[in-house]
Design a protein around this motif. Structure first.
Motif, PDB file in Angstrom:
ATOM      1  N   LEU A 247      36.267 -18.636  28.240  1.00 58.75           N
ATOM      2  CA  LEU A 247      34.906 -18.317  27.824  1.00 58.75           C
ATOM      3  C   LEU A 247      34.363 -19.387  26.875  1.00 58.75           C
ATOM      4  CD1 LEU A 247      35.197 -14.466  27.204  1.00 58.75           C
ATOM      5  CD2 LEU A 247      33.762 -15.578  28.913  1.00 58.75           C
ATOM      6  N   GLN A 248      35.146 -19.737  25.872  1.00 57.06           N
ATOM      7  CA  GLN A 248      34.675 -20.735  24.914  1.00 57.06           C
ATOM      8  C   GLN A 248      34.479 -22.095  25.582  1.00 57.06           C
ATOM      9  OE1 GLN A 248      33.854 -20.140  21.423  1.00 57.06           O
ATOM     10  NE2 GLN A 248      32.770 -21.937  22.219  1.00 57.06           N
ATOM     11  N   ALA A 249      35.391 -22.453  26.462  1.00 54.52           N
ATOM     12  CA  ALA A 249      35.238 -23.723  27.176  1.00 54.52           C
ATOM     13  C   ALA A 249      33.965 -23.737  28.012  1.00 54.52           C
ATOM     14  CB  ALA A 249      36.462 -23.972  28.055  1.00 54.52           C
ATOM     15  N   GLY A 250      33.673 -22.623  28.678  1.00 59.15           N
ATOM     16  CA  GLY A 250      32.459 -22.538  29.478  1.00 59.15           C
ATOM     17  C   GLY A 250      31.207 -22.663  28.636  1.00 59.15           C
ATOM     18  N   LEU A 251      31.200 -21.999  27.479  1.00 59.45           N
ATOM     19  CA  LEU A 251      30.047 -22.092  26.588  1.00 59.45           C
ATOM     20  C   LEU A 251      29.885 -23.515  26.054  1.00 59.45           C
ATOM     21  CD1 LEU A 251      30.501 -18.756  24.607  1.00 59.45           C
ATOM     22  CD2 LEU A 251      28.751 -19.259  26.323  1.00 59.45           C
ATOM     23  N   ASP A 252      30.994 -24.170  25.758  1.00 56.70           N
ATOM     24  CA  ASP A 252      30.928 -25.542  25.260  1.00 56.70           C
ATOM     25  C   ASP A 252      30.364 -26.489  26.317  1.00 56.70           C
ATOM     26  OD1 ASP A 252      31.999 -24.699  22.868  1.00 56.70           O
ATOM     27  OD2 ASP A 252      34.053 -25.332  23.346  1.00 56.70           O
ATOM     28  N   VAL A 253      30.771 -26.299  27.555  1.00 58.83           N
ATOM     29  CA  VAL A 253      30.284 -27.175  28.636  1.00 58.83           C
ATOM     30  C   VAL A 253      28.789 -26.980  28.857  1.00 58.83           C
ATOM     31  CG1 VAL A 253      30.396 -27.571  31.127  1.00 58.83           C
ATOM     32  CG2 VAL A 253      32.508 -27.387  29.811  1.00 58.83           C
ATOM     33  N   LEU A 254      28.330 -25.731  28.821  1.00 60.73           N
ATOM     34  CA  LEU A 254      26.914 -25.450  29.073  1.00 60.73           C
ATOM     35  C   LEU A 254      26.025 -25.962  27.952  1.00 60.73           C
ATOM     36  CD1 LEU A 254      27.172 -21.833  30.505  1.00 60.73           C
ATOM     37  CD2 LEU A 254      26.714 -23.930  31.769  1.00 60.73           C
ATOM     38  N   GLY A 255      26.514 -25.870  26.727  1.00 67.32           N
ATOM     39  CA  GLY A 255      25.775 -26.438  25.605  1.00 67.32           C
ATOM     40  C   GLY A 255      24.499 -25.696  25.258  1.00 67.32           C
ATOM     41  N   ALA A 256      23.554 -26.451  24.661  1.00 67.46           N
ATOM     42  CA  ALA A 256      22.346 -25.847  24.095  1.00 67.46           C
ATOM     43  C   ALA A 256      21.335 -25.408  25.146  1.00 67.46           C
ATOM     44  CB  ALA A 256      21.694 -26.837  23.130  1.00 67.46           C
ATOM     45  N   ASP A 257      21.489 -25.873  26.375  1.00 60.54           N
ATOM     46  CA  ASP A 257      20.508 -25.539  27.411  1.00 60.54           C
ATOM     47  C   ASP A 257      20.878 -24.300  28.218  1.00 60.54           C
ATOM     48  OD1 ASP A 257      18.952 -27.763  26.760  1.00 60.54           O
ATOM     49  OD2 ASP A 257      20.151 -29.068  28.071  1.00 60.54           O
ATOM     50  N   ALA A 258      21.990 -23.664  27.919  1.00 61.83           N
ATOM     51  CA  ALA A 258      22.440 -22.503  28.698  1.00 61.83           C
ATOM     52  C   ALA A 258      21.453 -21.344  28.570  1.00 61.83           C
ATOM     53  CB  ALA A 258      23.825 -22.075  28.219  1.00 61.83           C
ATOM     54  N   LYS A 275      19.747 -18.733  23.791  1.00 62.23           N
ATOM     55  CA  LYS A 275      19.306 -17.949  24.949  1.00 62.23           C
ATOM     56  C   LYS A 275      20.444 -17.164  25.594  1.00 62.23           C
ATOM     57  CE  LYS A 275      15.632 -21.243  26.049  1.00 62.23           C
ATOM     58  NZ  LYS A 275      15.098 -22.179  27.084  1.00 62.23           N
ATOM     59  N   ILE A 276      21.661 -17.364  25.125  1.00 65.70           N
ATOM     60  CA  ILE A 276      22.801 -16.615  25.654  1.00 65.70           C
ATOM     61  C   ILE A 276      22.883 -15.278  24.929  1.00 65.70           C
ATOM     62  CG2 ILE A 276      25.319 -16.524  25.791  1.00 65.70           C
ATOM     63  CD1 ILE A 276      25.349 -19.449  26.364  1.00 65.70           C
ATOM     64  N   GLU A 301      19.024  -5.324  32.572  1.00 64.72           N
ATOM     65  CA  GLU A 301      17.659  -5.141  32.077  1.00 64.72           C
ATOM     66  C   GLU A 301      17.158  -6.377  31.350  1.00 64.72           C
ATOM     67  OE1 GLU A 301      17.856  -1.657  29.682  1.00 64.72           O
ATOM     68  OE2 GLU A 301      18.232  -0.308  31.381  1.00 64.72           O
ATOM     69  N   ALA A 302      18.082  -7.113  30.733  1.00 64.13           N
ATOM     70  CA  ALA A 302      17.699  -8.347  30.035  1.00 64.13           C
ATOM     71  C   ALA A 302      17.418  -9.500  30.987  1.00 64.13           C
ATOM     72  CB  ALA A 302      18.789  -8.746  29.048  1.00 64.13           C
ATOM     73  N   GLY A 303      17.719  -9.310  32.277  1.00 58.01           N
ATOM     74  CA  GLY A 303      17.394 -10.318  33.282  1.00 58.01           C
ATOM     75  C   GLY A 303      18.395 -11.447  33.421  1.00 58.01           C
ATOM     76  N   VAL A 304      19.629 -11.248  32.946  1.00 61.93           N
ATOM     77  CA  VAL A 304      20.618 -12.319  33.076  1.00 61.93           C
ATOM     78  C   VAL A 304      21.063 -12.448  34.534  1.00 61.93           C
ATOM     79  CG1 VAL A 304      21.404 -11.912  30.715  1.00 61.93           C
ATOM     80  CG2 VAL A 304      22.642 -10.864  32.627  1.00 61.93           C
ATOM     81  N   LYS A 305      21.549 -13.609  34.877  1.00 61.72           N
ATOM     82  CA  LYS A 305      22.042 -13.868  36.235  1.00 61.72           C
ATOM     83  C   LYS A 305      23.563 -13.807  36.309  1.00 61.72           C
ATOM     84  CE  LYS A 305      17.829 -14.646  37.527  1.00 61.72           C
ATOM     85  NZ  LYS A 305      17.089 -13.589  38.275  1.00 61.72           N
ATOM     86  N   LEU A 306      24.223 -14.112  35.183  1.00 60.61           N
ATOM     87  CA  LEU A 306      25.677 -14.115  35.111  1.00 60.61           C
ATOM     88  C   LEU A 306      26.129 -13.285  33.914  1.00 60.61           C
ATOM     89  CD1 LEU A 306      26.382 -17.929  35.644  1.00 60.61           C
ATOM     90  CD2 LEU A 306      26.707 -16.118  37.338  1.00 60.61           C
TER      91      LEU A 306
END
Length: 332
Positions: A247-258, A275-276, A301-306
């Motif tokens: 999870l942390q690795a995924g968040l790090d890869v996505l960065g500020a634009d996730a 925005k996460i 309800e928040a409209g997330v895709k993942l």
């Protein structure tokens, strides 16, 4: 239409609706059910139609007490009776040999029937009121009150959102257990766990002196049962299970634009993007189960895709939560 389930007038209106062959949103301690008279084939057909559920996928019949078992089951093995004595009323469903005339449409054409006595006071009051009708309604088929394969409802509002104001729903508050009942098959001489829930394998063993086998250990002649398909309990967003490091690795890869991602985890995580949507999973299995489906609905309800979820611990208390999440992830 939502009625206050604490009121006797609401309970009586619900019982009368069931007697007329109508559907009802019924609170239980596990999840809210979409209920109908289990012996009224036309009423039961409405459940399948409303949910979009295959008619071969059996429903659990809810009864007011153990005495009602004789209306549906031909026999009760000793170990099953021990489980009834220990866990009823409560979140345990037993699969028993079915009487030929009973709950035909509810059982998906099988010669077995799933029976449960719910502990929720509103459900119990409705089932008792049904027994006092003339003629009585002895059992109520009540799968989860949601469209087939989707996230189960744990509040009256969830049910109304699924089926609209035309459905009578009794409000019994948020469900205290939050995931569906443990299902034990009792038709093959030994207990077999078909679906884990709040009552664990260890609980079953302590009650009847036999550790329940898994479906894989006794695969022959396994009856179909509710909520046991590979993909089930799924939100609209895709679910992925990962450990904390992933999870942390995924968040790090996505960065500020996730964006358009929700994270549900026990571990503290860092997200560069505002925005996460992050929600903390409780460290306690029972607390997680109680809020799990509401959390998944909230993410939708928040409209997330993942939806990224930290894999639950490999411990007996977490088996039910782990089962629901694995099935939700399989639907993606």
């Amino acid at each position: 239409m939502i009625l206050d389930g604490r009121l006797d007038a609401s309970v009586q209106a619900a019982a009368q609706a069931l007697a007329r062959g109508e559907l009802l949103g019924l609170p239980t301690e596990t999840v809210y059910g979409l209920a109908a008279d289990a012996d009224n084939d036309a009423a039961v057909a409405q459940i399948f139609a409303a949910k979009g559920r295959p008619a071969s996928h059996p429903l659990i019949v809810h009864v007011a007490d153990a005495a009602a078992i004789t209306r549906y089951a031909k026999e009760v093995p000793l170990f099953a009776q021990q489980l009834i004595d220990t866990f009823w009323p409560g979140p345990l469903t037993l699969i028993l040999p079915r009487l030929a005339h009973a709950a035909v449409a509810s059982t998906g054409g099988q010669d077995s029937v799933g029976l449960r006595c719910p502990a929720h006071p509103v459900a119990h009051a409705v089932l008792q009121a049904c027994q006092r009708l003339e003629p009585p309604v002895w059992g109520v088929a009540a799968p989860s009150a949601n469209h087939f394969g989707r996230v189960s409802p744990t509040t009256a509002q969830h049910v109304a959102e699924e089926f609209g104001d035309g459905l009578l729903v009794l409000d019994g508050g948020p469900c205290t257990v939050g995931i569906e009942s443990t299902i034990i098959d009792c038709t093959r001489g030994v207990p077999v766990l078909l679906r884990p829930g709040a009552i664990s394998r260890e609980d079953v063993q302590r009650a009847c002196g036999q550790r329940p086998l898994s479906k894989e250990e006794l695969p022959a002649l396994t009856p179909r049962a509710s909520g046991t398909l590979l993909a089930h309990y799924a939100p609209t967003a895709r679910v992925r299970l990962m450990d904390a490091k992933q999870l942390q690795a995924g968040l790090d890869v996505l960065g500020a634009d996730a964006a358009h991602i929700a994270v549900y985890a026990r571990a503290p995580l860092r997200a560069a993007s505002s925005k996460i949507l992050v929600r903390r999973m409780p460290d306690d299995a029972a607390a997680t189960a109680q809020q799990l489906f509401a959390a998944l609905r909230g993410f939708d309800e928040a409209g997330v895709k993942l939806i990224w979820i930290e894999t639950p611990p490999d411990a007996p208390a977490w088996e039910g939560v782990r089962d629901r999440l694995q099935r939700a992830a399989a639907a993606g």
